[in-house]
Design a protein around this motif. Structure first.
Motif, PDB file in Angstrom:
ATOM      1  N   ASN A 504      30.200  28.276 -14.829  1.00 15.72           N
ATOM      2  CA  ASN A 504      29.483  28.477 -16.091  1.00 15.72           C
ATOM      3  C   ASN A 504      29.034  27.145 -16.688  1.00 15.72           C
ATOM      4  O   ASN A 504      27.893  26.999 -17.113  1.00 15.72           O
ATOM      5  N   ASN A 508      25.165  25.979 -16.943  1.00 17.31           N
ATOM      6  CA  ASN A 508      24.591  25.604 -18.254  1.00 17.31           C
ATOM      7  C   ASN A 508      23.886  24.265 -18.143  1.00 17.31           C
ATOM      8  O   ASN A 508      22.757  24.102 -18.613  1.00 17.31           O
ATOM      9  N   LYS A 511      20.802  24.575 -16.307  1.00 18.34           N
ATOM     10  CA  LYS A 511      19.835  25.346 -17.091  1.00 18.34           C
ATOM     11  C   LYS A 511      19.112  24.458 -18.097  1.00 18.34           C
ATOM     12  O   LYS A 511      17.919  24.542 -18.272  1.00 18.34           O
TER      13      LYS A 511
END
Ligand code: ATP
Ligand code: MG
Length: 612
Positions: A504, A508, A511
């Motif tokens: 995660n 992130n 991203k």
């Protein structure tokens, strides 16, 4: 208490009254006694003189009448009368004279006979002669300066009235002796009075002491009692009224002490109940002024006892704008007191109950304060959570509905559009499944319904493996920089869960990283913990929101995050996981510079476990 001045004290008053009464009594007795005594002494003296005078009178009358018959030529015979006078002369009689009707002295009892034959010029003699009655008075003898009783009695030729006056007997008696005697008796009497007064005063002082001593003792005890000292006891001197009073006083002291200690115990009990309860309690009088406030109430209100006591309750609670004291008395529901600041919420709940007499008369108001910040926060979070979940589900569902409607309206026949539309609905469905899975996972963690399967893992290897996986599959032009130490560190972790956390965080970073950016991976040792760091050169997060990215559904920019497929639950799950591993997670970020996510894990240096 004011001290009683000496002259105003009962002791002195009693003695004074006592002495005054005795002085007055003695005075009255003395006056009566000396008057009576004086009268009686004087009468006795005068009676004895008068009796003798009557005898002399008689003898002289006889003598004079005899001489008148014998010698008509020579009217008087001094020698016979002189003999009679001398015979009657005694100690208490200074002088006896006989004067004839022509006012000449016929004879005297004095040794000096030179005055015989001379004229008598005493007024009293003349009066007796002319009035033919007995004359008497008390006068001062000029020579001896002593009081004398002077008597002048006429001598008549017949016994009884209407006789011819032959002459006058003049007697001068020494009455001074009677007065001397009187004075002597008075002196003795005065001395007696003085002695008895002294004795009386001493007795009076002693008697008054027996009354005033216990009273002043009781006064001292009452003073001591008012200062809270109950150990003193009044001494009981006897069983008279004062003794009884002292006993009653001691009894009263005991009872007072008992009731005072029970009140004190009750007060302490109440105080400890009030200070040990978690709720704040405030009591007011019937005007609404605070008379009692316990410690919890003070700390809930962040106030001091000095500044709250005697102040109106409404103003202390910050309700004076909305409510008067009257309103609070009739308040049935609880009132929320919102002391929240922009930094932190702070909400208290106040419940009111009125202290009332049976007659309905309001005696005061009891306010109970309770901190409901946490509860309110949980309520708010729950509401927010439901709203978030509904919102997150509604968005993909509306998207899907519009695409499905388009397909149903005929788009399914179009070979160009149909697969795209179906693809969108599939993505949205997956998104919803992911969301629901995330929610389920969080809900399990909330209710502690999950178990971590720990295993001993060498962290360098584990970390490198994850980075490799991302490097191989990355779609963006991003450089991965590894800053991993050589040393082996071993951590006890649930491999799957921690992989999920790191996935995660890294996804992130990917991203939000720009094209050509760097992502740095590293870890250090800090205060006995492994501190892992994943840092990017991305868009960053505004300062005020950095702490909130771990909250459920929180996204800095909702619209864009959603377009990137995020639900805002990833970091929330990561936080739960890291905390379950005994570590902490936080972020440091600067807008347009980059974001770094840190988390810590407990570690060991050698892998003494059964790791592969
Ligand atoms: P999900 O992970 O559930 O798919 P998400 O990535 O949006 O969704 P989180 O991982 O919880 O949710 O992240 C929360 C928010 O924090 C993100 O929406 C983003 O705004 C911000 N954020 C997280 N990591 C970074 C980062 N590296 N750079 C900038 N913003 C970030
Ligand atoms: Mg994420």
């Amino acid at each position: 208490m004011q001290k009683v001045s000496f002259l105003k004290s009962i002791h002195v008053k009693l003695v004074l009254i006592y002495v005054l009464l005795i002085v007055i009594a003695l005075q009255i007795i003395g006056i009566y006694f000396s008057k009576e005594l004086e009268d009686s002494l004087k009468n006795n003296f005068q009676d004895s003189i008068l009796r003798r005078m009557e005898l002399v009178q008689y003898s002289i009358r006889e003598e004079m009448l005899k001489e008148r018959i014998e010698t008509a030529s020579t009217p008087t015979s001094e020698s016979g009368i002189g003999a009679i006078l001398r015979e009657f002369s005694t100690d208490d009689i200074n002088e006896i004279r006989v004067i004839d009707s022509r006012n000449r002295i016929l004879a005297t009892s004095e040794d000096n006979q030179s005055m015989v034959g001379q004229r008598a010029n005493d007024d009293i003699v003349r009066k007796a002669m002319s009035a033919e009655t007995l004359q008497e008075n008390i006068s001062l003898d000029k020579q001896t300066m002593q009081r004398v009783w002077v008597l002048a009695a006429p001598i008549t030729d017949t016994v009884g009235p209407n006789g011819e006056v032959l002459g006058v007997i003049y007697i001068e008696s020494d009455i001074e002796k009677v007065f001397d005697q009187m004075n002597e008796i008075n002196r003795i009497f005065a001395a007696g009075i003085a002695v008895s007064l002294v004795i009386t005063i001493i007795l009076g002082i002693l008697v008054a002491r027996t009354i005033t001593r216990p009273i002043s003792d009781m006064r001292k005890q009452a003073q001591a009692m008012s200062k809270g000292n109950f150990s003193r006891k009044v001494r009981v001197y006897g069983t008279d009224e004062i003794g009884q009073l002292a006993i009653a006083f001691n009894h009263l002291t005991n009872r007072l002490q008992e009731s005072q200690s029970t009140t004190e115990a009750e007060r302490r009990k109440l105080a400890s109940v009030l200070s040990n309860m978690t709720d704040g309690v405030i009591a007011t009088d019937r005007k609404g002024k605070i008379i009692l406030i316990n410690e919890p109430a003070l700390s809930l209100l962040h106030d001091t006892r000095e500044s709250t006591l005697n102040r109106p309750i409404a103003s202390v609670l910050g309700l004076d704008q909305e409510y008067s004291f009257e309103d609070l008395i009739h308040m049935k529901e609880s009132v929320s007191l919102d002391f929240s600041t922009s930094d932190a919420p702070y909400i208290l709940r106040a419940n009111f109950s009125v202290i009332q007499k049976e007659t309905g008369f309001v005696n005061g108001l009891i306010t109970v304060l309770h901190d409901i910040t946490e509860q309110e926060k949980i309520d708010m979070e729950r509401r927010e959570f439901v709203a978030n979940v509904s919102h997150e589900l509604r968005t993909p569902l509306t998207t899907m509905r519009s695409y499905l409607e388009a397909l149903a309206d005929g788009a399914w026949r179009d070979e160009m559009i149909a697969p795209t539309f179906l693809n969108v609905t599939q993505t949205e469905t997956e998104r919803m499944i992911r969301l629901v899975n995330d929610l389920l996972q969080l809900s399990k963690m909330d209710s502690q319904e999950y178990e971590l399967s720990f295993e001993f893992v060498e962290f360098n290897k584990f970390f490198t493996h994850i980075i490799d996986r991302f490097e191989m599959s990355k779609s963006k032009n991003v450089e991965f920089l590894r800053l991993l130490p050589e040393t082996s560190y071993f951590v006890d972790i649930d491999r799957d869960k921690l992989t999920q956390v790191m996935d995660n965080i890294i996804s992130n970073s990917l991203k939000y990283s720009p094209d050509g950016g760097n992502i740095r991976f590293g870890f250090t040792v800090h205060e006995n913990m492994l501190r892992v760091m994943i840092s990017d050169d991305g868009m960053g997060i505004p300062k005020e929101n950095v702490g909130r990215i771990f909250d459920r559904f929180y996204r800095v920019d909702r619209a864009r995050a959603r377009s990137m497929g995020g639900t805002g639950l990833g970091l929330a799950i990561a936080r739960e996981m890291i905390e379950a591993h005994g570590g902490k997670i936080w972020a440091e970020s600067e807008e347009e510079v980059g974001t770094t996510i840190f988390f810590t894990l407990p570690f060991e240096l050698d892998g003494a476990g059964d790791w592969e």
